[in-house]
Write a protein that holds these residues in place. Structure first.
Motif, PDB file in Angstrom:
ATOM      1  N   ASP A   1     -38.110-100.520  14.149  1.00 46.61           N
ATOM      2  CA  ASP A   1     -37.722-101.269  14.143  1.00 46.61           C
ATOM      3  C   ASP A   1     -35.893 -99.635  14.180  1.00 46.61           C
ATOM      4  O   ASP A   1     -35.421-100.768  15.174  1.00 46.61           O
ATOM      5  N   MET A   2     -35.982 -99.080  12.711  1.00 45.91           N
ATOM      6  CA  MET A   2     -35.019 -98.522  12.626  1.00 45.91           C
ATOM      7  C   MET A   2     -34.699 -97.644  14.120  1.00 45.91           C
ATOM      8  O   MET A   2     -33.645 -97.307  14.780  1.00 45.91           O
TER       9      MET A   2
ATOM     10  N   LYS B   1     -35.603 -97.876  16.850  1.00 41.84           N
ATOM     11  CA  LYS B   1     -34.525 -98.184  18.260  1.00 41.84           C
ATOM     12  C   LYS B   1     -33.358 -99.290  17.960  1.00 41.84           C
ATOM     13  O   LYS B   1     -32.493 -99.305  19.267  1.00 41.84           O
ATOM     14  N   GLU B   2     -32.964 -99.400  16.958  1.00 43.34           N
ATOM     15  CA  GLU B   2     -31.501 -99.850  16.585  1.00 43.34           C
ATOM     16  C   GLU B   2     -30.585 -98.626  16.325  1.00 43.34           C
ATOM     17  O   GLU B   2     -30.048 -98.627  17.399  1.00 43.34           O
TER      18      GLU B   2
ATOM     19  N   THR C   1     -30.432 -97.672  20.899  1.00 40.19           N
ATOM     20  CA  THR C   1     -29.775 -98.808  20.683  1.00 40.19           C
ATOM     21  C   THR C   1     -27.973 -98.362  20.541  1.00 40.19           C
ATOM     22  O   THR C   1     -27.122 -98.897  21.672  1.00 40.19           O
ATOM     23  N   ILE C   2     -28.079 -97.763  19.713  1.00 42.38           N
ATOM     24  CA  ILE C   2     -26.153 -97.739  19.082  1.00 42.38           C
ATOM     25  C   ILE C   2     -25.897 -96.225  20.343  1.00 42.38           C
ATOM     26  O   ILE C   2     -25.469 -96.232  20.463  1.00 42.38           O
TER      27      ILE C   2
END
Length: 98
Positions: A51-52, A54-55, A58-59
């Motif tokens: 999850d980290m 992926k975040e 995205t950034i």
């Protein structure tokens, strides 16, 4: 014919053997439970790492600044993403020919 003393020795030996087996079985069950709990916690950590990541990606895709130490990871992900899109297009072409 065996004496009652010998029968008692045999009975005690069998009883002790069952106790040992029972204790070992309980230990194995407890070990298995603990290993499962550890594995479950490790999976939870892996999910958070994903999850980290992926975040972070995205950034990066939104052209926001990220730490230079992570740029290589993001560029590699971008290349993989491009290869996946190309493969999906090939798959789509083949699938539509049917």
């Amino acid at each position: 014919m065996p004496s009652s003393h010998n029968l008692n020795k045999i009975k005690n030996s069998i009883s002790n053997g069952f106790d040992v087996i029972s204790n070992k079985s309980e230990n194995l069950i407890e070990i298995s439970k603990l290993k499962y709990k550890i594995h479950s916690e490790e999976n939870s950590m892996d999910d958070l790492y994903k999850d980290m990541g992926k975040e972070l990606y995205t950034i990066f895709k939104n052209d926001k600044h990220i730490d230079d130490s992570l740029i290589d990871y993001c560029n590699t992900l971008k290349k993989i993403e491009t290869r996946i899109k190309t493969l999906q297009k090939e798959l789509y072409k083949i699938d539509n020919k049917k």
